[in-house]
Design a protein around this motif. Structure first.
Motif, mmCIF file in Angstrom:
data_model
loop_
_atom_site.group_PDB
_atom_site.id
_atom_site.type_symbol
_atom_site.label_atom_id
_atom_site.label_comp_id
_atom_site.label_asym_id
_atom_site.label_seq_id
_atom_site.Cartn_x
_atom_site.Cartn_y
_atom_site.Cartn_z
ATOM 1 N N UNK A 223 103.157 50.198 166.481
ATOM 2 C CA UNK A 223 103.353 48.805 166.095
ATOM 3 C C UNK A 223 102.118 48.311 165.364
ATOM 4 N N UNK A 224 102.323 47.279 164.569
ATOM 5 C CA UNK A 224 101.226 46.658 163.829
ATOM 6 C C UNK A 224 101.138 45.203 164.224
ATOM 7 N N UNK A 225 99.911 44.707 164.281
ATOM 8 C CA UNK A 225 99.679 43.299 164.557
ATOM 9 C C UNK A 225 98.445 42.856 163.787
ATOM 10 N N UNK A 226 98.315 41.555 163.606
ATOM 11 C CA UNK A 226 97.140 41.025 162.938
ATOM 12 C C UNK A 226 95.920 41.220 163.813
ATOM 13 N N UNK A 227 94.813 41.545 163.202
ATOM 14 C CA UNK A 227 93.542 41.567 163.910
ATOM 15 C C UNK A 227 92.996 40.138 163.943
ATOM 16 N N UNK A 228 91.907 39.937 164.639
ATOM 17 C CA UNK A 228 91.270 38.619 164.654
ATOM 18 C C UNK A 228 90.867 38.231 163.235
ATOM 19 N N UNK A 229 90.339 39.183 162.478
ATOM 20 C CA UNK A 229 89.951 38.904 161.096
ATOM 21 C C UNK A 229 91.172 38.516 160.262
#
Length: 124
Positions: A98-104
Motif C-alpha cells: 500500500x501507499x500513503x502520504x509521508x509527513x513531507x
C-alpha cells in the motif's frame, strides 16, 4: 553587475540576494520541488492519496484511467524516493503493498492548494 543584465536584478538588499540566487537560494529549492512533482501522473497520485489515507497499486490504477502499470510503478517509486509518499510492504503472500502520504507529502498540500487558488484567481 552589468547594466544590461537585468535577469540578476532582485528587488531586495544586496546582502540578502543569496536568499533568491545561488546554489542554496530560492531558485534551487523551488526547482527541486517542481522536479519532485513533475510528471503527468505525480500530481493525480498525490491528490488521490490526499483523499484516501492508504491505497493499493491496483486501486490507484483504477482511479487514474489511462495510466499504464509501468508508468504508475515508476511514478510511485520516484515519489517514494523523493520522500513524498511511503510504500508499505506487508510481507504477505500474495504480495500486499500500500501507499500513503509521508509527513513531507502532507506538508505539500497547502502549497498545492495555494497554487490552485492562484490559478483560479488568474484565469483569462
Amino acid at each position: 553587475m552589468d547594466k544590461t543584465s537585468t535577469h540578476l536584478f532582485v528587488p531586495i538588499p544586496h546582502e540578502e540576494r543569496e536568499i533568491c540566487l545561488g546554489a542554496n537560494g530560492s531558485v534551487a529549492h523551488v526547482t527541486r520541488v517542481i522536479r519532485m512533482i513533475q510528471g503527468r501522473w505525480k500530481l493525480p497520485i498525490l491528490f488521490r492519496l490526499y483523499a484516501d489515507p492508504s491505497m493499493r497499486t491496483l486501486k490507484l490504477k483504477r482511479d487514474l484511467p489511462g495510466v499504464t502499470q509501468k508508468v504508475l510503478t515508476e511514478q510511485l517509486r520516484q515519489l517514494a524516493n523523493d520522500g513524498l509518499i511511503e510504500r508499505i510492504d506487508f510481507g504477505e503472500l500474495p504480495r500486499r503493498v500500500e501507499y500513503q502520504l509521508s509527513e513531507m507529502g502532507r506538508q505539500l498540500l497547502p502549497v498545492l492548494i495555494a497554487m490552485r487558488k492562484f490559478s483560479v484567481s488568474h484565469l483569462s
